[in-house]
Design an enzyme around this catalytic site. Structure first.
Site, short mmCIF file in Angstrom:
data_model
loop_
_atom_site.label_atom_id
_atom_site.label_comp_id
_atom_site.label_asym_id
_atom_site.label_seq_id
_atom_site.Cartn_x
_atom_site.Cartn_y
_atom_site.Cartn_z
N SER A 1 0.81 -1.22 0.16
CA SER A 1 -0.17 0.19 -0.14
C SER A 1 1.02 1.06 0.04
O SER A 1 0.43 2.10 -0.73
CB SER A 1 -0.88 0.14 1.32
OG SER A 1 -0.33 0.25 2.43
N ARG B 1 0.72 3.57 -3.45
CA ARG B 1 -0.12 4.72 -3.23
C ARG B 1 0.75 5.82 -3.82
O ARG B 1 0.22 6.80 -4.67
CB ARG B 1 -0.41 5.29 -1.63
CG ARG B 1 -1.07 6.44 -1.36
CD ARG B 1 -0.96 6.89 -0.08
NE ARG B 1 -1.76 5.53 0.79
CZ ARG B 1 -0.95 4.96 1.60
NH1 ARG B 1 0.48 5.16 1.73
NH2 ARG B 1 -1.46 4.16 2.26
N ASN C 1 -0.02 7.74 -7.54
CA ASN C 1 -0.39 9.14 -7.48
C ASN C 1 0.50 10.09 -8.43
O ASN C 1 0.05 10.84 -9.14
CB ASN C 1 -0.61 9.73 -6.03
CG ASN C 1 -1.91 9.67 -5.35
OD1 ASN C 1 -2.70 10.38 -5.48
ND2 ASN C 1 -1.89 8.67 -4.58
#
Lengths: 90, 271
Positions: free
Chosen positions: B194, B198, B202
């Site tokens: 994660s 992430r 992004n």
């Protein structure tokens, strides 16, 4: 769950207040996805270990899915205990 | 290579391809490695230079700025980390500043550095992807480093027995040991995943939006149409730049805070 500082299971919620848990909330979506992906990965690894493809991959994927939902619920549950007036957990 | 010289898909693919050496598993993304190394060196250089010129009386603007970053990181470590470990604050600071600088490369005009690189090398098709955090290898490498520290402190603080207990009796109690082991394994694996996904997601998406905006000027601004499309590109680029400045800071900050939170949990004996 090992990384959800929830009101129920986190003894250190006063040592590690609001901010940290809020950032976990911010990333609840990616935590859910990661749990699912991690489930399939662990299953894939176990399948190659025991030569049972694709049973364990599917089973662990399901476990990851369940765990992901459980984790997101625990993380966001914190909102129910947050008092916006005082800015503290109640 | 600029957008007007190649097709839309080709342009995007060209910008999202790393400059590599080697093959198969041993493929090295040289642009990622060199840019991240240079940014790391920049941090060391600036820190060393500032360290020599510290002024306790009337600190200058830059020293004040750096001190405010230090204060900010120290406050977050105090808030999110139970107990004391002298490694956490420097680690958090390094992660925050390094990730921010790597993300910041996204704000440099997308065609500028690749164009300069092609000019220097003389190869008009040379690849150069200057944002290290849009490479999954970088974010996964950082996440696995944090993960290794999590495992180390878990075993150091809880002991081997405590660490094994965490796997056996969590989260469904002592009657579901096989499920608990798999669940905890999934949970632990999901932490670095994660963290890495992430940041990568992004930054990759942000880079893609910049490329799409760049295509407006590249493919549509032909002849008199440029009078309309070129200012629109500038406007959109500026808007996305302002927004992305927030995104890169937030992503660097989240990576730092979650590192502190995860390491804090590894230090939590009662957990």
């Amino acid at each position: 769950m090992s990384d959800s500082p929830t009101p129920q299971n986190d003894e250190h919620k006063h040592k590690a207040p609001g901010a940290a848990a809020n950032y976990l909330m911010l990333s609840a979506g990616s935590i859910f996805t990661s749990m699912l992906v991690a489930g399939f990965l662990v299953g894939y690894f176990l399948d190659s270990l025991f030569d049972t493809r694709p049973i364990l991959m599917l089973a662990c994927g399901l476990l990851g899915f369940i765990g992901g939902i459980q984790k997101v619920i625990r993380i966001t549950q914190r909102l129910d205990h947050y008092d916006p007036k005082s800015g503290k957990d109640v | 290579m600029s957008a007007e010289k190649m097709g839309t898909v080709e342009y995007i693919q060209h910008h999202l391809t790393n400059n590599t050496i080697g093959e198969g598993f041993w493929t090295f993304n040289m642009d990622t490695i060199i840019v991240s190394f240079l940014l790391g060196a920049l941090i060391v250089f600036v820190a060393a230079r500032l360290g020599k010129q510290l002024d306790t009386g009337t600190p200058g603007g830059f020293q004040n700025f750096v001190e405010s970053i230090l204060d900010f990181v120290a406050t977050n470590v105090r808030d999110a980390f139970p107990g004391h470990n002298p490694l956490i604050a420097p680690l958090a600071l390094t992660i925050f500043v390094w990730v921010w600088l790597m993300n910041f490369m996204d704000l440099i005009p997308v065609d500028l550095l690749p164009w300069l690189f092609q000019l220097i090398t003389g190869d008009s098709h040379a690849y150069l992807k200057v944002v290290p955090t849009t490479d999954l290898n970088t974010t996964l490498a950082m996440a696995f480093t944090v993960f290794a520290l999590i495992l180390y402190y878990n075993i150091k603080i809880k002991g081997v027995v405590g660490f094994i207990k965490m796997f056996l009796f969590h989260p469904f109690g002592k009657f579901f040991i096989p499920v608990n082991v798999v669940m905890t394994l999934i949970e632990e694996v999901s932490k670095p995943l994660s963290l890495a996904l992430r940041l990568f997601g992004n930054m990759f998406a942000g880079e893609l939006v910049f490329l799409l905006i760049a295509l407006i000027g590249g493919t549509l601004a032909v002849g008199a149409a440029a009078l309309f499309w070129a200012p629109l590109q500038v406007l959109l680029d500026f808007g996305w730049l302002i927004f992305h400045l927030l995104v890169i800071t937030l992503q660097a900050f989240i990576f730092m805070v979650l590192t502190i939170v995860y390491l804090g949990m590894a230090h939590d004996e009662g957990h």
